[in-house]
Design a protein around this motif. Structure first.
Motif, short mmCIF file in Angstrom:
data_model
loop_
_atom_site.label_atom_id
_atom_site.label_comp_id
_atom_site.label_asym_id
_atom_site.label_seq_id
_atom_site.Cartn_x
_atom_site.Cartn_y
_atom_site.Cartn_z
N ALA B 22 3.73 -9.09 12.07
CA ALA B 22 3.94 -7.94 11.06
C ALA B 22 2.80 -8.57 9.74
O ALA B 22 2.16 -7.61 9.14
N LEU B 23 2.48 -9.71 9.86
CA LEU B 23 1.64 -10.31 8.71
C LEU B 23 0.14 -10.54 9.38
O LEU B 23 -0.64 -11.11 8.78
N SER B 24 -0.10 -10.00 10.41
CA SER B 24 -1.46 -10.52 11.23
C SER B 24 -2.36 -9.53 11.03
O SER B 24 -3.45 -9.60 11.95
N HIS B 25 -2.36 -8.71 9.99
CA HIS B 25 -3.53 -7.79 9.61
C HIS B 25 -3.61 -7.93 8.09
O HIS B 25 -2.93 -7.92 7.27
N PRO B 26 -5.16 -8.16 7.88
CA PRO B 26 -5.67 -8.27 6.40
C PRO B 26 -4.83 -7.22 5.45
O PRO B 26 -4.29 -7.58 4.38
N ALA B 27 -4.74 -6.07 6.01
CA ALA B 27 -4.23 -4.92 5.09
C ALA B 27 -2.56 -5.28 4.89
O ALA B 27 -2.29 -5.09 3.78
N ARG B 28 -1.86 -5.70 5.65
CA ARG B 28 -0.57 -5.94 5.58
C ARG B 28 -0.45 -7.07 4.55
O ARG B 28 0.55 -7.14 3.97
N MET B 29 -1.13 -8.01 4.87
CA MET B 29 -1.10 -9.14 3.69
C MET B 29 -1.39 -8.62 2.60
O MET B 29 -0.76 -9.31 1.61
N ALA B 30 -2.45 -7.91 2.31
CA ALA B 30 -2.84 -7.36 0.89
C ALA B 30 -1.66 -6.53 0.59
O ALA B 30 -1.05 -6.74 -0.74
N ILE B 31 -0.86 -5.71 1.42
CA ILE B 31 0.31 -5.16 0.90
C ILE B 31 1.33 -5.92 0.49
O ILE B 31 1.80 -5.79 -0.66
N MET B 32 1.60 -7.11 1.36
CA MET B 32 2.64 -7.80 0.78
C MET B 32 2.41 -8.69 -0.47
O MET B 32 3.14 -8.84 -1.24
N GLN B 33 1.02 -9.07 -0.69
CA GLN B 33 0.67 -9.71 -1.64
C GLN B 33 0.95 -8.78 -2.94
O GLN B 33 1.42 -9.37 -4.13
N LEU B 34 0.40 -7.67 -2.81
CA LEU B 34 0.48 -6.61 -3.81
C LEU B 34 2.12 -6.63 -4.41
O LEU B 34 2.47 -6.82 -5.63
N LEU B 35 2.98 -6.35 -3.34
CA LEU B 35 4.24 -6.18 -3.44
C LEU B 35 5.06 -7.53 -4.09
O LEU B 35 6.03 -7.51 -5.09
N LEU B 36 4.47 -8.63 -3.64
CA LEU B 36 5.02 -9.99 -4.15
C LEU B 36 4.52 -10.09 -5.69
O LEU B 36 5.16 -10.63 -6.63
N SER B 37 3.27 -9.57 -5.87
CA SER B 37 2.69 -10.28 -7.28
C SER B 37 3.28 -9.12 -8.41
O SER B 37 3.38 -9.50 -9.70
N LYS B 38 3.68 -7.78 -8.23
CA LYS B 38 4.30 -6.99 -9.05
C LYS B 38 5.61 -7.15 -9.40
O LYS B 38 6.43 -7.53 -8.45
N HIS B 39 5.96 -7.21 -10.60
CA HIS B 39 7.54 -7.41 -10.85
C HIS B 39 8.14 -6.37 -10.64
O HIS B 39 9.60 -6.22 -10.44
N SER B 40 7.49 -4.92 -10.76
CA SER B 40 8.06 -3.89 -10.61
C SER B 40 7.39 -3.35 -9.27
O SER B 40 6.39 -3.80 -8.66
N CYS B 41 8.06 -2.24 -8.66
CA CYS B 41 7.55 -1.79 -7.04
C CYS B 41 6.21 -1.04 -7.43
O CYS B 41 6.02 -0.44 -8.35
N ILE B 42 5.70 -0.74 -6.24
CA ILE B 42 4.43 -0.12 -6.17
C ILE B 42 4.50 1.03 -5.31
O ILE B 42 5.35 1.00 -4.38
N CYS B 43 3.91 2.05 -5.56
CA CYS B 43 3.88 3.12 -4.56
C CYS B 43 2.49 3.70 -3.84
O CYS B 43 1.93 2.89 -3.36
#
Lengths: 110, 110
Positions: B22-43
């Motif tokens: 699931a984490l084996s693509h830079p795009a998905r890593m970027a998405i996870m990092q985004l979601l982890l960094s924001k204290h509220s959700c992203i759309c």
DNA sequence: ATCATTTATCGTAATATTACGATTGATATG
DNA sequence: CATATCAATCGTAATATTACGATAAATGAT
């Protein structure tokens, strides 16, 4: 409008994705666990341990080698594989850093 | 002779491989990092942040959702994504356990 | 109701992955 | 030297991944 349309992925994202990809198959996880569990290296015993053919194991070993996670050394007619310690440290540090300290609170929307 | 020819991979190997994939693509890593960094959700801001098309982002989001790592909730015309906390905890625990405590000493052969 | 916006899905193409058997190349042993 | 063993590589087939544009479905605004 939007603040930051990124041009490309970060080095970290690319690197973690690379490591994740190397570990993204049960056979490669099994190989890594084998190499991590033995205090000495393993050779073609790996083939005996896995439920796939010799050529396929060899292919997985190649991928792990290319990802830098393992090394192989000729030992007579066999080849002795083991964890590539420096790269493995880098991986554990990166993933440790990434997966440990993140504390997600339940968000407002989900 | 050889002790243990395994019949199949262990649950742990399969599970870690699934998360790693699931984490084996830079795009998905970027998405996870985004979601982890924001204290509220992203759309759909995710789309703006990534250097790939909307449909491709949607595909990656689907994969993360199917791996159980994120959730999405309808918010008006948008969809709000966030980390799926329980599954993420399971992942961090598993990977933490796997990548932290391993201490590899330099082996005899490599 | 019409139109705009947002996101998922469809169709498709290019490439990568996974797996196997067969073969090759290397080393050891008779 | 002949033969056996071990591991990599080749050739090949089946399937999965990644990406895009186009389209559809749903919601909100006019």
């Amino acid at each position: 409008m939007g603040a930051s349309k990124i041009i490309d992925y970060t080095e970290e994202q690319i690197l973690v994705a690379k490591y994740a990809k190397a570990l993204s198959h049960p056979a490669r996880m099994a190989i890594m666990q084998l190499l991590l569990s033995k205090h000495s290296c393993i050779c073609g015993d790996i083939v005996d341990e896995l439920p796939i053919s010799q050529s396929t194991v060899s292919q997985h070993l190649k991928e792990l080698k290319e990802a830098g996670l393992i090394r192989g050394q000729i030992d007579g007619v066999s080849i002795c594989y083991c964890i590539n310690e420096p790269e493995w440290s880098k991986l554990t540090e990166l993933l440790g850093h990434f997966f440990e300290k993140r504390h997600v609170k339940t968000n407002s929307c989900c």
